[in-house]
Design a protein around this motif. Structure first.
Motif, PDB file in Angstrom:
ATOM      1  N   GLY A 227      -0.610  13.134   5.070  1.00 52.81           N
ATOM      2  CA  GLY A 227       0.739  13.679   5.025  1.00 52.81           C
ATOM      3  C   GLY A 227       1.340  13.715   3.641  1.00 52.81           C
ATOM      4  O   GLY A 227       2.428  14.252   3.457  1.00 52.81           O
ATOM      5  N   GLY A 228       0.667  13.154   2.659  1.00 53.70           N
ATOM      6  CA  GLY A 228       1.144  13.188   1.278  1.00 53.70           C
ATOM      7  C   GLY A 228       1.735  11.879   0.794  1.00 53.70           C
ATOM      8  O   GLY A 228       1.866  11.669  -0.414  1.00 53.70           O
ATOM      9  N   GLU A 229       2.110  10.975   1.703  1.00 54.91           N
ATOM     10  CA  GLU A 229       2.710   9.712   1.276  1.00 54.91           C
ATOM     11  C   GLU A 229       1.634   8.763   0.759  1.00 54.91           C
ATOM     12  O   GLU A 229       0.458   8.883   1.113  1.00 54.91           O
ATOM     13  N   GLN A 230       2.068   7.817  -0.069  1.00 54.97           N
ATOM     14  CA  GLN A 230       1.160   6.815  -0.615  1.00 54.97           C
ATOM     15  C   GLN A 230       1.255   5.544   0.210  1.00 54.97           C
ATOM     16  O   GLN A 230       2.336   5.061   0.513  1.00 54.97           O
ATOM     17  N   ILE A 231       0.108   4.982   0.574  1.00 56.28           N
ATOM     18  CA  ILE A 231       0.031   3.750   1.338  1.00 56.28           C
ATOM     19  C   ILE A 231      -0.475   2.649   0.411  1.00 56.28           C
ATOM     20  O   ILE A 231      -1.526   2.796  -0.206  1.00 56.28           O
ATOM     21  N   VAL A 232       0.267   1.558   0.325  1.00 58.56           N
ATOM     22  CA  VAL A 232      -0.091   0.426  -0.537  1.00 58.56           C
ATOM     23  C   VAL A 232      -0.466  -0.741   0.361  1.00 58.56           C
ATOM     24  O   VAL A 232       0.353  -1.187   1.182  1.00 58.56           O
ATOM     25  N   ILE A 233      -1.696  -1.242   0.228  1.00 54.16           N
ATOM     26  CA  ILE A 233      -2.203  -2.328   1.066  1.00 54.16           C
ATOM     27  C   ILE A 233      -2.690  -3.447   0.162  1.00 54.16           C
ATOM     28  O   ILE A 233      -3.400  -3.199  -0.823  1.00 54.16           O
ATOM     29  N   ALA A 234      -2.334  -4.688   0.470  1.00 51.75           N
ATOM     30  CA  ALA A 234      -2.823  -5.846  -0.281  1.00 51.75           C
ATOM     31  C   ALA A 234      -4.336  -5.963  -0.113  1.00 51.75           C
ATOM     32  O   ALA A 234      -4.868  -5.712   0.977  1.00 51.75           O
ATOM     33  N   ASN A 235      -5.020  -6.325  -1.179  1.00 52.52           N
ATOM     34  CA  ASN A 235      -6.486  -6.388  -1.131  1.00 52.52           C
ATOM     35  C   ASN A 235      -6.983  -7.389  -0.100  1.00 52.52           C
ATOM     36  O   ASN A 235      -7.957  -7.125   0.620  1.00 52.52           O
ATOM     37  N   ALA A 236      -6.334  -8.564  -0.022  1.00 56.23           N
ATOM     38  CA  ALA A 236      -6.763  -9.563   0.956  1.00 56.23           C
ATOM     39  C   ALA A 236      -6.565  -9.045   2.377  1.00 56.23           C
ATOM     40  O   ALA A 236      -7.421  -9.234   3.250  1.00 56.23           O
ATOM     41  N   GLU A 237      -5.447  -8.379   2.633  1.00 60.75           N
ATOM     42  CA  GLU A 237      -5.201  -7.802   3.957  1.00 60.75           C
ATOM     43  C   GLU A 237      -6.202  -6.702   4.270  1.00 60.75           C
ATOM     44  O   GLU A 237      -6.650  -6.544   5.404  1.00 60.75           O
ATOM     45  N   LEU A 238      -6.581  -5.962   3.255  1.00 65.29           N
ATOM     46  CA  LEU A 238      -7.533  -4.874   3.437  1.00 65.29           C
ATOM     47  C   LEU A 238      -8.891  -5.395   3.874  1.00 65.29           C
ATOM     48  O   LEU A 238      -9.521  -4.839   4.795  1.00 65.29           O
ATOM     49  N   LEU A 239      -9.367  -6.468   3.249  1.00 60.50           N
ATOM     50  CA  LEU A 239     -10.687  -6.992   3.580  1.00 60.50           C
ATOM     51  C   LEU A 239     -10.696  -7.785   4.879  1.00 60.50           C
ATOM     52  O   LEU A 239     -11.772  -8.058   5.418  1.00 60.50           O
TER      53      LEU A 239
END
Length: 380
Positions: A227-239
């Motif tokens: 949709g064009g928006e930027q999603i910011v995810i913490a690296n620890a949460e990502l893994l």
């Protein structure tokens, strides 16, 4: 100097024997070191052995002649029968010399080994993230080496380091608890840099979020959603979640269904799977797997079709699926198979005393003695 000589209680014979032992040990260690360097250099050039050979070779190359000389002098002094307190002091010198040399070996080995590991496992070795992770790992490991050496040296000198070690441990735990989130994201970033579960430009899906990886930082990873928006995810949460990397797909398995009217004659229904095989077989990048009549009920008959796209491109998949759907529509039309569900019949029956037309509209109250109306049928 004479007083020092007499305090050691040395004779000329003992002094010459110690000197000979020092010279001989120096020559022996220096020659062995040269041979080891040469042999390990040959093994590392052949590249048939593990990285441990290369790390050991580069570590031995950094060994200086000063430490060989110091070790030889200590060997020469050790063959002498020294009185106290010189014998104790010699033991401290042995511990310091060997401990310092081992610490320098480990210091050098950590740097070379970690560099080799990051270059081997980090495909983007020039990436800033890999460089920072490499620097942090080297600093932590080398600091641990020298802290252990200093504590061991103080303990050898008779200093009680138990309280210091306990204080250091408590302080380390307090700091770790205070910055555990930051450290967790930092080490997760290092894990991403080394393990490479995804890279910049990959399209990934994680925890109900999907997007293209734009940046992998020390604390967060940024995705650009469709949709064009930027999603910011913490690296620890990502893994901590399962990451689906769609860019690394080599094939795409497709399962879809087609429905037809249940009044279709069995002879026509049996011809559909083979015709679907021909339709999918005409697609250049599609491999037919199977087609079966899966469901037969009062509303429709349903075919389940499975095929594999040999190219993982989503746009190509949609173009292929569209072509298959259009050909399937033409096939049903040629066979005279309707895709409409079974017609529904609605029975309308007027209530006693109410006259209704075929639309079920009330015409008004009728005479109670009027005959009952016949039921009417409507196709729906």
């Amino acid at each position: 100097m004479i007083d020092f000589y007499h305090s050691l209680d040395l004779t000329p014979t003992n002094a010459l024997f110690g000197l000979a032992a020092a010279v001989g040990s120096y020559a022996l260690m220096h020659g062995a070191l040269i041979l080891f360097r040469k042999r390990l250099g040959q093994l590392s050039e052949e590249r048939m052995h593990g990285p441990m050979v290369q790390v050991l070779h580069k570590t031995l190359v950094s060994t200086g002649a000063f430490w060989i000389f110091a070790t030889a002098v200590l060997i020469g002094l050790s063959v002498l029968d020294l009185p106290e307190p010189w014998n104790t002091r010699l033991g401290h010198l042995w511990f310091f010399t060997l401990g310092m040399q081992i610490a320098m070996f480990l210091h050098r080995a950590v740097k070379i080994g970690s560099r080799h590991y990051f270059l081997t496992h980090g495909r983007a070795a020039g990436n800033q993230q890999v460089t920072v992770a490499h620097t942090v790992v080297i600093w932590l490991l080398q600091t641990a080496v020298w802290v252990v050496f200093v504590l061991a040296m103080l303990s050898n000198l008779g200093i009680n380091v138990t309280t210091f070690v306990a204080s250091l441990g408590i302080g380390g735990v307090a700091i770790a608890l205070a910055v555990q989130n930051i450290l967790g994201d930092l080490f997760a970033s290092m894990s991403i840099a080394v393990d490479k579960p995804f890279e910049v430009g990959d399209f990934v899906s994680v925890n109900n979020f999907s997007g293209t990886v734009e940046h992998v930082g020390l604390k967060t990873t940024r995705l650009r959603a469709l949709g064009g928006e930027q999603i910011v995810i913490a690296n620890a949460e990502l893994l901590r979640n399962t990451v689906f990397n769609f860019k690394r797909m080599s094939t795409r398995r497709i399962v879809f269904s087609l429905r037809a009217c249940p009044n279709t004659p069995p002879e026509l229904a049996a011809r559909v799977p083979e015709m679907l095989r021909d339709i999918i077989g005409r697609q250049e990048k599609a491999r037919f797997d199977r087609a079966h009549l899966k469901t037969v009920d009062q509303n429709w008959i349903e075919y389940e079709i499975v095929y594999t796209m040999l190219d993982a491109s989503y746009d190509l998949y949609m173009d292929t699926q569209q072509a298959i759907n259009l050909d399937a529509m033409r096939m049903f039309a040629d066979l005279g198979i309707s895709t409409a569900p079974r017609p529904q019949h609605v029975l309308l029956q007027a209530a006693p005393g109410v006259q209704a037309d075929v639309r079920g509209d009330a015409k008004g109250a009728a005479n109670e003695d009027a005959p009952a109306q016949r039921p009417r049928y409507l196709n729906h």
